[in-house]
Design an enzyme around this catalytic site. Structure first.
Site, short mmCIF file in Angstrom:
data_model
loop_
_atom_site.label_atom_id
_atom_site.label_comp_id
_atom_site.label_asym_id
_atom_site.label_seq_id
_atom_site.Cartn_x
_atom_site.Cartn_y
_atom_site.Cartn_z
CG ASP A 157 38.55 37.03 37.90
OD1 ASP A 157 37.93 37.93 38.51
OD2 ASP A 157 39.51 37.27 37.14
CD GLU A 174 34.37 39.58 37.79
OE1 GLU A 174 34.59 40.78 38.02
OE2 GLU A 174 35.21 38.84 37.29
#
Length: 768
Positions: free
Chosen positions: A421, A474
């Protein structure tokens, strides 16, 4: 005269044999500074003064039991009563020639119990462990730090070990000592900053924390950064955990090691606590597995399952990096879920959050009283967007904590992929920072060189240790080489979320069809860079929260047009180069945004919902997209090879039509044509890459999906031999409005069940 003797029994259990007692010889009291440091929890080496030590005339045994009335040392079946001294110390000299195993009988509150003395044991961490920890290279750090139940010198108990290099002292507190740490100070193991103590008798399920004496005189109570289990929030204690789980996914794991990035990857993103609220890991193992199998996704991606204090963070503010959240069950229950998915042929990706952590005073923040996991400079430590702290990626021990954590989930929980993330927030020193609120790197640039080195080390380590595991970034910028190997100066990820494709394509789809011709490039531009990285096409939770509307809610027009747009868009996405990801609820076009308390809007599928058939039609389409995608290697086998894609026509802006070909490794084609205008197009000529009959294998306008049925079940496409759009032949085709159709040569369709077709299938882990 011989000393008088007394009889003693264990009142708590009544099982100890009677014991003949003799008084131990008096031992001199500890120097005041030593006793004070121990009582106040500021002693670096309690084992040097507590426990058993040879002295002239015998062995001195000294224990610290502040709330005891009496302590007896049991040596070779003989009891020796220790003398009570100041500050809760008991000591005496036992007439034995050398240090031998002994136990203690302690009377407190008129209850006597027998225990082993943890201060008679040598350190349980090896020199190799300490060397690797010091170097920041302990790839299985969880086997050294944290709490570990094991047997030492025939005695079962738990070793506690924690890294706290700035502490003046550390004690372990918990259920076993009434949360009063005076009797359990830990020893410092030299320059590594690790503190360790073996506590006999402490078993699985025991709650505990560390009590840390800071340099400025404070006493902190901290959860274990390496805890493998934790209390359910808002409670914050760590829990001693030893896994007893027996895995049954051997076939999957063996096949996983041979999987490559050119396999089909269709991911269902799930927030476990809200997918169907109230389900435990064990219930999810049945219900989620059955649902994902039915829908045909190859993988699930779990939003963070690591322990976190605030449920509304969705798990992205992690307090327990080594513990699955206890909200849904135990760590072994989570293993059961992963195992069940594997045995059904479904891979498991988990969101991993090494970018930041919350400021809760019982967790990682200023762990030993000073910045430890976070940088000391607040301009680097404070994350401006989320009110959290960033990790100090330049510190070897912190990098080790995170790299080992990535390995831990893949090895200990059989996780198949880590979606990392907020990578962009790690890579840029000025991320969301303005003016002088950031510190340049040593070259004066904005790149976080320490974060780059960490990500490279993490990826290289995971791919080396865990064959078949994928890492996914990401990363929302154009950072070069995200999926390039580390030995070629890349970050080393296997895949990257294509945030540009997601943003551009959704921008296009939200426009009224009449205006789309002015924005045609928003749908075609992605191919210009589609092979610069290994991409995943994500429609994630981030796109259906915070006022962004649900996926179907983004689409223009009335309800019929919204659904038609969504169907056409999903089929375009499934045919576009790149792996696929769809967030829960969007597979049946729920009309509301996702709510982490209530989860997907399952009620819209029920018989009493007025538009239930409409929602079921979208779900049936997604199921067919997955089955068609997995069966057709042209749609996935050359995702990273530009020769696997060819535009038929990328300039039909006035028509709002997009047509292209995908090829498998043998050159077999599949064609995708999207008519994203609200007008049906009859006799629309499309170039085709191969002569012979073609067949419509998917039509998003079918009645069963909720469409108008413009093609009326017609599937045959007969090219007329006219070269067109750079292709050797072409055909006039009816294109339904707001629809995507897939074509492939009829011969390929005829052979689908035959040997030739099977040869083109990619190997997949066996189904349960």
């Amino acid at each position: 005269m011989a000393a008088p003797t007394r009889r003693s029994t264990v009142r708590r259990t009544g099982r100890a044999a009677p014991l003949t007692l003799s008084p131990a010889r008096p031992a001199p009291p500890l120097p005041a500074h030593e006793a004070e440091a121990l009582v106040e929890g500021r002693h670096h080496d309690p084992h040097a003064v507590l426990g058993a030590h040879p002295v002239p005339g015998g062995v001195c045994i000294r224990v610290l039991r502040p709330h005891a009335q009496r302590v007896v040392a049991v040596v070779d079946g003989e009891g020796y009563e220790l003398t009570a001294q100041n500050e809760g110390f008991f000591a005496g000299i036992v007439p034995v020639a050398e240090v031998v195993p002994y136990s203690l009988r302690v009377t407190a509150d008129e209850v006597e119990h027998e225990e082993q003395d943890g201060y008679r044991f040598l350190p349980t961490l090896s020199e190799l462990d300490l060397h690797l920890i010091g170097e920041g290279r302990h790839e299985q750090l969880w086997t050294a730090l944290g709490s570990r139940v094991h047997v030492v010198a025939g005695i079962r108990g738990t070793t506690f070990a924690v890294w706290a290099p700035n502490a003046n002292g550390v004690r372990v507190i918990g259920d076993f000592n009434g949360w009063l740490g005076t009797a359990h100070p830990m020893r410092s193991l030299g320059s590594t900053g690790v503190w360790e103590l073996f506590v006999p008798g402490v078993a699985e399920g025991t709650r505990y924390k560390y009590e840390i004496a800071t340099r400025d005189g404070r006493m902190l109570r901290k959860a274990d950064p390496m805890a493998r289990s934790a209390e359910t929030p808002p409670a914050t204690a760590s829990i001693v955990h030893t896994s007893a789980y027996e895995w049954q996914d051997g076939e999957w794991m063996a096949a996983r090691s041979g999987r490559a990035h050119d396999a089909p990857l269709s991911v269902y993103e799930v927030h476990l606590p809200s997918w169907r609220p109230g389900l435990t890991y064990r219930r999810l193992a049945t219900e989620l597995t059955e649902y994902v199998s039915e829908m045909g996704f190859t993988h699930v991606e779990l939003m963070p399952v690591t322990e976190h204090p605030f449920g509304a963070s969705w798990g992205y503010q992690v307090s327990g990096f080594y513990a699955p959240t206890s909200r849904l069950g135990s760590p072994d229950d989570f293993r059961y879920l992963v195992d069940a998915l594997h045995r059904a042929g479904i891979g498991v990706i988990m969101d991993w959050v090494p970018a930041h952590f919350p400021k809760d005073d019982w967790a990682l923040a200023r762990f030993d009283g000073e910045p430890l996991y976070e940088p000391s400079d607040p301009r680097r430590a404070e994350h401006p967007d989320w009110g959290t702290l960033e990790f100090d990626f330049g510190r070897t021990e912190v990098r080790n904590f995170l790299v080992a954590n990535a390995v831990y989930w893949c090895e200990d929980f059989h996780i198949d992929g880590l979606r990392v993330d907020a990578v962009a927030s790690m890579l840029y020193l000025d991320y969301s920072r303005t003016g002088g609120n950031w510190v340049p790197n040593i070259h004066g640039g904005r790149e976080n060189l320490d974060a780059v080195a960490f990500l490279q080390e993490m990826n290289a380590t995971v791919y080396r240790r865990c064959p078949g595991v994928m890492t996914i970034a990401e990363e929302s910028t154009a950072w070069p080489g995200v999926t390039r190997p580390t030995d070629q100066d890349g970050l080393g990820f296997g895949l990257k979320w294509n945030m540009g494709w997601m943003h551009d394509s959704l921008e296009y789809m939200q426009r009224e069809p009449a205006h789309r011709r002015h924005h045609h490039h928003e749908m075609t531009f992605s191919i210009a860079y589609a092979y610069s990285e290994n991409y995943v096409l994500p429609i994630s939770h981030d796109e259906v929260v915070h006022g962004k509307r649900s996926l179907v809610g983004k689409m223009p027009g009335d309800w019929w047009q919204q659904r038609a747009n969504l169907r056409a868009y999903l089929a375009f996405m499934w045919a576009h180069p790149g792996k696929k990801l769809l967030f829960m609820g969007q597979e049946f076009a729920q009309g509301t945004e996702w709510d982490h308390d209530t989860g997907p809007q399952w009620a819209v599928l029920g018989d009493d919902w007025p538009a239930a058939a409409d929602h079921r039609g979208i779900r049936e389409l997604v199921r067919d997209l997955n089955s068609g995608y997995r069966a057709e290697p042209a749609l996935w086998s050359r995702d990273t090879d530009p020769s696997g894609f060819d535009w038929i026509d990328n300039n039909a802006a006035e028509d709002n039509v997009f047509s292209f070909v995908r090829y498998d490794g043998a050159g077999h084609p599949q064609v995708s044509i999207s008519n994203l205008s609200a007008t049906p197009r009859s006799h629309y000529r499309v170039g085709l890459p191969a002569r012979g009959a073609w067949e419509v294998v998917l039509d998003t306008d079918e009645v069963r999906y909720g469409g108008s049925g413009s093609l009326a079940g017609s599937t045959a496409v007969a090219p007329d031999g006219l070269p067109w759009q750079g292709h050797p032949t072409s055909a006039e085709i009816t294109l339904p409005p707001l629809a995507t159709i897939w074509l492939r040569p009829a011969a390929a369709a005829d052979q689908e069940d035959g040997e030739d077709r099977e040869d083109r299938e990619a190997p997949r882990p066996p189904q349960a």
